[in-house]
Design a protein around this motif. Structure first.
Motif, short mmCIF file in Angstrom:
data_model
loop_
_atom_site.label_atom_id
_atom_site.label_comp_id
_atom_site.label_asym_id
_atom_site.label_seq_id
_atom_site.Cartn_x
_atom_site.Cartn_y
_atom_site.Cartn_z
N LYS A 1 -38.77 101.78 38.34
CA LYS A 1 -39.20 102.97 37.60
C LYS A 1 -38.64 102.92 36.19
CE LYS A 1 -39.29 105.62 41.90
NZ LYS A 1 -40.74 105.40 42.12
N SER A 2 -39.14 103.82 35.36
CA SER A 2 -38.86 103.59 33.94
C SER A 2 -37.40 103.78 33.54
CB SER A 2 -39.78 104.43 33.06
OG SER A 2 -39.61 105.77 33.35
N GLY A 3 -36.69 104.69 34.15
CA GLY A 3 -35.32 104.89 33.69
C GLY A 3 -34.27 104.07 34.41
N GLU A 4 -34.72 103.06 35.11
CA GLU A 4 -33.91 102.44 36.14
C GLU A 4 -33.70 100.96 35.85
OE1 GLU A 4 -34.84 103.40 40.74
OE2 GLU A 4 -36.20 101.99 39.79
N SER A 5 -32.47 100.48 35.99
CA SER A 5 -32.24 99.04 35.87
C SER A 5 -32.73 98.35 37.14
CB SER A 5 -30.76 98.75 35.66
OG SER A 5 -30.06 98.96 36.88
N ILE A 6 -32.77 97.02 37.09
CA ILE A 6 -33.23 96.30 38.29
C ILE A 6 -32.25 96.52 39.43
CG2 ILE A 6 -34.10 94.10 39.15
CD1 ILE A 6 -34.23 93.03 36.37
N GLU B 1 -30.32 98.99 39.90
CA GLU B 1 -30.46 100.36 40.40
C GLU B 1 -31.67 100.49 41.31
OE1 GLU B 1 -28.33 102.38 36.50
OE2 GLU B 1 -30.52 102.47 36.72
N GLU C 1 -47.72 103.32 38.99
CA GLU C 1 -46.46 102.68 38.64
C GLU C 1 -46.39 102.35 37.16
OE1 GLU C 1 -44.32 102.74 40.86
OE2 GLU C 1 -45.55 103.15 42.62
N VAL C 2 -45.18 102.07 36.73
CA VAL C 2 -44.91 101.80 35.32
C VAL C 2 -44.93 100.29 35.08
CG1 VAL C 2 -43.33 102.33 33.44
CG2 VAL C 2 -43.26 103.67 35.55
N PHE D 1 -43.79 96.96 32.45
CA PHE D 1 -42.69 96.58 31.55
C PHE D 1 -43.03 95.31 30.79
CE2 PHE D 1 -41.03 98.79 35.22
CZ PHE D 1 -40.12 99.70 34.68
N GLY E 1 -31.96 93.15 33.66
CA GLY E 1 -32.83 94.31 33.53
C GLY E 1 -32.16 95.63 33.23
N ASP E 2 -31.01 95.59 32.56
CA ASP E 2 -30.42 96.88 32.19
C ASP E 2 -31.39 97.64 31.29
OD1 ASP E 2 -28.25 96.41 33.69
OD2 ASP E 2 -26.84 96.12 32.02
N VAL E 3 -31.40 98.94 31.47
CA VAL E 3 -32.39 99.76 30.79
C VAL E 3 -32.31 99.61 29.27
CG1 VAL E 3 -33.21 102.11 30.41
CG2 VAL E 3 -32.43 101.43 32.68
N ARG F 1 -37.93 98.72 26.13
CA ARG F 1 -37.38 98.17 27.36
C ARG F 1 -38.04 96.84 27.66
NH1 ARG F 1 -36.11 100.17 33.41
NH2 ARG F 1 -35.11 98.19 33.90
#
Lengths: 230, 230
Positions: free
Chosen positions: A52-57, A59, B9-10, B12, B83-85, B92
DNA sequence: CCAAAAGTGTTCGAACTACACCCATGT
DNA sequence: ACATGGGTGTAGTTCGAACACTTTTGG
């Protein structure tokens, strides 16, 4: 609003897939799910989820893991990214695999049923969707390397376990037979386990002593400049 | 037109970043670039590129690698997904790191200048953009494990190399000193090298014999059930 | 009393470590 | 002739592999 630096580039769906491993009756097991949406609804697969958009991998992987297990703070490690163009039959999805080592006893029958999840022996994994079989294979290799140099195996056992159990676990991971005496000698020399007074009498008449992994002893062992290797 | 299964879904941006390693004058080097676009234009970074729509991750990595080096068919392996935000300051971006082992002699000064690329000693890598330093650190650990069990080191040397060179290479990878006689004894026992008649006289008056990695011998060595380990 | 698993030591060989001297040759 | 790096063998030690019998106890 962030600046749009990369306007000309393409975006992709990115998901995580979780290889959840447990150990029971001398065998490694993996948690498989009946897929709940199209395409390939109803087929066997790993549990996954879109990032999801606010989320790291990491997470996202944690989130999926918690959804599946109800448990926080599990051992978890990234396996790698899978990105063949046609790996997903729906649309193009890049997926990042994580494996996790859990104690199977913490899973209630109901919790499993609720998600349509079943523990499946590694040796009996059926054809899964997409590249999920490959993900499991890669995970097994990774687990072998990891378990040989780090005490991660204990995550697959209850807090209290017996030496025969532990040996069976390593035999399952390495896919070999180990010598009882040599195995115990080595563990003994590391001095990272704590012997309990209690015995497990489920698997034999005589009973086997319970042990517990002792983090403090292990840290001390590392400080001496030794490396775990089994 | 493919069906739109995952509408909710989003998506990236997904990129690859390449850690290109070489070996020269007893040190591992990594190829660094001056970034050519915003954000952080002009800063030091790894070479990377966005994944395009018809392209697998591996293909994208190969493409970037060929762009950088002009060479096809290099040794290359995935390191992992980052993949940190907020890892990318622009928008991103999820990035997948690959490392590659190359022979530095194959790079002309002009080719490097053209891309604003410089070989930098691993011990002298400056602050790079985003998480690129972390990617390099992770790569070094991975290389250590890999080189210990697979003959990948030869990718870092010219086809013909001397034993002192090879030893220096492993010393650089493991960050330790090795005993000359023990090192040679071990290599000798594996019988995977081919001794040439020619000598390298650049680094000493006496000169050191050239050797060549022999794939056939190595395959034979594996068939005997042995494992490479140095 | 017997079946079934738990527990325990020793010996042997292989592999690793440590270690010092001679060799070849360009200057 | 000498300085510089290349090349070689052995002895001691450690570590891993192989191996068989006794103990406990529920049935």
């Amino acid at each position: 609003m962030t600046a749009a630096f990369y306007q000309n580039e393409v975006k992709f769906f990115v998901s995580v897939d979780c290889i959840i491993l447990g150990f029971n009756q001398d065998e490694l097991n993996v948690l498989l799910y009946k897929r709940k949406f199209e395409p390939l609804q109803g087929k066997w697969s790993l549990m996954g989820g879109f990032i999801k958009s606010g989320e790291s991998i990491d997470e996202a992987a944690s989130r999926v893991l918690i959804e599946c297990t109800g448990i926080d703070d599990l051992f978890m490690e990234q396996v790698g990214a899978y990105g063949d163009v046609t790996r997903d039959l729906g649309e193009r999805v890049i997926s990042i695999a994580y494996y996790s080592l859990v104690n199977m006893n913490n899973f209630s029958e109901e919790a499993l049923k609720e998600h349509d999840a079943v523990w499946t022996k590694i040796s009996e994994v059926p054809d899964l969707i997409f590249d999920h079989n490959k993900m499991i294979e890669d995970t097994m290799i990774r687990l072998q390397r990891k378990a040989a140099t780090r005490p991660v195996g204990f995550n697959l056992l209850p807090e209290k376990f017996t030496l025969p159990q532990l040996q069976k676990l390593y035999e399952a991971i390495y896919h070999t037979q180990l010598d009882k005496r040599n195995f115990r000698k080595k563990l003994n020399s590391m001095d990272i386990l704590e012997k309990l007074d209690e015995k497990d009498k489920k698997s034999s008449k005589r009973g086997a002593f319970y042990y517990r992994f002792n983090k403090a002893k292990y840290d001390n062992f590392l400080e001496q400049g030794f490396y775990f290797s089994l």
